[in-house]
Design a protein around this motif. Structure first.
Motif, PDB file in Angstrom:
ATOM      1  N   ASP A 253      41.015  -6.481  16.975  1.00  0.00           N
ATOM      2  CA  ASP A 253      42.397  -6.945  17.027  1.00  0.00           C
ATOM      3  C   ASP A 253      42.580  -8.294  16.336  1.00  0.00           C
ATOM      4  O   ASP A 253      43.661  -8.884  16.383  1.00  0.00           O
ATOM      5  N   ALA A 254      41.536  -8.789  15.667  1.00  0.00           N
ATOM      6  CA  ALA A 254      41.631 -10.073  14.977  1.00  0.00           C
ATOM      7  C   ALA A 254      42.651  -9.981  13.843  1.00  0.00           C
ATOM      8  O   ALA A 254      42.774  -8.956  13.172  1.00  0.00           O
ATOM      9  N   ARG A 255      43.373 -11.069  13.615  1.00  0.00           N
ATOM     10  CA  ARG A 255      44.357 -11.099  12.539  1.00  0.00           C
ATOM     11  C   ARG A 255      43.692 -11.112  11.164  1.00  0.00           C
ATOM     12  O   ARG A 255      44.215 -10.576  10.196  1.00  0.00           O
ATOM     13  N   LYS A 256      42.560 -11.782  11.079  1.00  0.00           N
ATOM     14  CA  LYS A 256      41.808 -11.842   9.833  1.00  0.00           C
ATOM     15  C   LYS A 256      40.342 -12.015  10.165  1.00  0.00           C
ATOM     16  O   LYS A 256      39.990 -12.693  11.133  1.00  0.00           O
ATOM     17  N   ILE A 257      39.473 -11.398   9.353  1.00  0.00           N
ATOM     18  CA  ILE A 257      38.032 -11.534   9.511  1.00  0.00           C
ATOM     19  C   ILE A 257      37.446 -11.978   8.179  1.00  0.00           C
ATOM     20  O   ILE A 257      37.739 -11.399   7.134  1.00  0.00           O
ATOM     21  N   LYS A 258      36.634 -13.023   8.213  1.00  0.00           N
ATOM     22  CA  LYS A 258      35.932 -13.509   7.037  1.00  0.00           C
ATOM     23  C   LYS A 258      34.438 -13.311   7.253  1.00  0.00           C
ATOM     24  O   LYS A 258      33.891 -13.715   8.280  1.00  0.00           O
TER      25      LYS A 258
END
Length: 278
Positions: A253-258
């Protein structure tokens, strides 16, 4: 003038290593495979991380802040309302940060203290449709001009230093790359609908890898890193070794993953979470 390979050569080189690599089973990573290194509280809308581990976070007012790997504030860039929303932050060179304001057709170049070095109005350079940019090997800037279907290298003054031939002469369907990455004498253009297109610095087309649907794409050394909604990917071109890691449900559910070779950064509603993984 950059010299591109002929269509025949391109078709010959358009191998699909990913088709065989996809046969590798997905490794299931549980929550315990990730070790929490740090949690930084804040309502951030975007972020990036450089090769020194410094963080660049954008808050809800559009302010860009640079933080040390430990989360200490190092610098701030406030002059954002003049250009609108930051579309992309390129920190591949920590000494020269690129901010792409796509809707305003502008690139702002910052130094390591986030002071403005120069500003490029792309429209004044007859670049009216630039979706993605990237730092180039010689400290200039790669841009993909979708209107002319050309990969161009421009200087800090915006002038075109070099450009490829028309991609419409090279491919049946031209890419619309969301990412441009310059790494190890190669330039990678990634289009989620068509995959990764790889060129050398002379513009010669080397390969196309059909990794589709990735929401994040980067290259570190010889390793391609990316993800879709449920899986993290690590791949080294020229091999059949595609490593796939199932993203735990608690992270999806993370908004963005790096992704970096040693860490995973997750942007959530109220915080940025940093994990190491094995």
């Amino acid at each position: 003038m950059l010299k591109l390979a002929t269509i025949a050569v391109c078709l010959l080189l358009c191998t699909l290593p990913s088709a065989n690599a996809q046969m590798v089973g997905i490794q299931q990573l549980s929550d315990t495979a990730f070790k929490t290194e740090r949690v930084i509280s804040g309502e951030f809308t975007d972020f990036n991380v450089d090769n020194l581990g410094n963080l660049y976070v954008v808050n809800q007012t559009g302010q860009l802040k640079k933080m040390s790997p430990k989360g200490d504030s190092l610098a701030v860039f406030n002059n954002v309302r003049q250009y609108g929303k930051i579309h992309f932050i390129d920190v591949s060179n920590p000494l020269k940060v690129l901010l792409h304001f796509k809707d305003f057709g502008t690139i702002v170049i910052l130094d390591r203290f986030l002071n403005t070095r120069s500003t490029i109005d792309l429209r004044r350079q007859q670049l009216f449709q630039v979706k993605s940019i990237g730092q180039s090997y010689d400290n200039n800037i790669w841009v993909y001009d979708e209107l002319e279907s050309k990969l161009k290298r421009i200087g800090e003054d915006g002038r075109t230093i070099d450009q490829s031939n028309d991609f419409r002469q090279l491919f049946d369907s031209t890419p619309s790359p969301g990412f441009i990455v310059d790494q190890n004498k190669l330039v990678y253009l990634y289009d989620p609908a068509k995959g990764a297109y790889i060129f050398d610095y002379y513009g010669t087309f080397k390969n196309r890898i059909r990794f589709l649907g990735w929401t994040d794409f980067t290259v570190i050394g010889n390793t391609i890193l990316g993800r879709d909604a449920n899986v993290l990917y690590k791949y080294e071109p020229g091999t059949l070794n595609l490593q796939q890691y199932s993203i735990p449900a608690s992270m999806q559910d993370a908004r963005k993953i790096k992704i970096t070779p040693t860490n995973i950064y997750l942007l959530r509603e109220k915080q940025l979470e940093i994990f190491s993984y094995r």
